[in-house]
Motif scaffolding. Sequence first.
Motif: not given
Ligand code: SF4
Length: 366
Positions: A319, A323, A335, A340, A347, A357
């Motif tokens: 996502r 974010v 995640l 994650c 990501g 994140c």
């Molecule tokens: S980096 Fe990881 S925690 Fe952040 S939005 Fe992507 S999947 Fe989600």
Amino acid sequence: MKYIDGFRNPAAAAAIRGQIDAWGKTLAAAGRRVAIMEVCGSHTMAIARYGIRDLLPAGVSLISGPGCPVCVTPTQYVDAAIELAERGMTIVTFGDMLHVPGSQSTLAACRSKGGRIEVCYSPARTLELAAAEPGREIVFLAIGFETTIAPVVSMLDVAVQRGLRNVSLLTAFKLVPPALHALLTDPEIRIDAFLCPAHVSAIIGADAYLPFAAQYRVPCVICGFEPLDILYGIEGVLGQVAAGEARVDNRYARVVTHGGNAQALALMDRYLRPVDAAWRGIGTIPASGLGLREAFAAYDAERRHGVTVALGRENPACRCGDVLKGKLRPPECPLFGTACTPDHAVGPCMVSSEGTCSAYFKYSEQ
Ligand code: SF4
């Protein structure tokens, strides 16, 4: 503000916080909620590190923006860099890019299979490598905002002056003002004020934000990275909102001027021209990037080596796009902290040292 005892003076912090609380009461009495976007990834990291969110009055929130250069670099760019490495070229990059996922793989995985990926601390490393091996093509991964663009173009300028013909840039430069415009015109995002980036502002100057204050009535406050800087910036935002004002307030005047760095801007203009740019998770924003001018096409890795930065495939579960637009807090991603983590990032926002994140994970902001 007087920095008599440095930037972490508890008495000064308490005084600024007292003013923040006072503004908070004024705004609460008027039923105002205030969403402040900190645009810069380094601000995001500092805010998390110093627990600044915990000091905010009720109704005042900080949301993180798209100011992490690695995070907004699209998947297809990583794919193109890997392709060039697989074709035998030396790739020079800042370390954060190594683990950013492409459609299928990462530069780190490519390196483990023998790809020549050189991690650098300065773009100038490209010149050393190019001079040492004139028969080898050296490609610098030219990502970043105005802050990074200036030294990269400076490196290119030296390469041109020295007649180094084996240097090229794979460009994915991004510009902050067009991104702010895109965010402010997105009906799904509410932003009441900007904490403007510090280093970028040193290049583009405080006056670059005047249109946002005038056209969108959004207060724009420039501040530094120390805890007192950030508190001082927030205090400035709340004061403007409480007074019904929308101005550009430069609270980082020890570094940022009205007009920015004229020498850097002139050098950038000599080599680069505005181009539409793809932002990971956000899409294409018109004229939000810079590419090499036609006269310097020989230094453009895409044209020189015929590589295509085609459409990439992002992990649909990540996502990062939401974010980066401030629509989602990292812990709200399913995640986050499970599938994650920094050791196994899905990501780019979890990879980069400036990623939102990563900041939330590292400093346990849940
Ligand atoms: S980096 Fe990881 S925690 Fe952040 S939005 Fe992507 S999947 Fe989600």
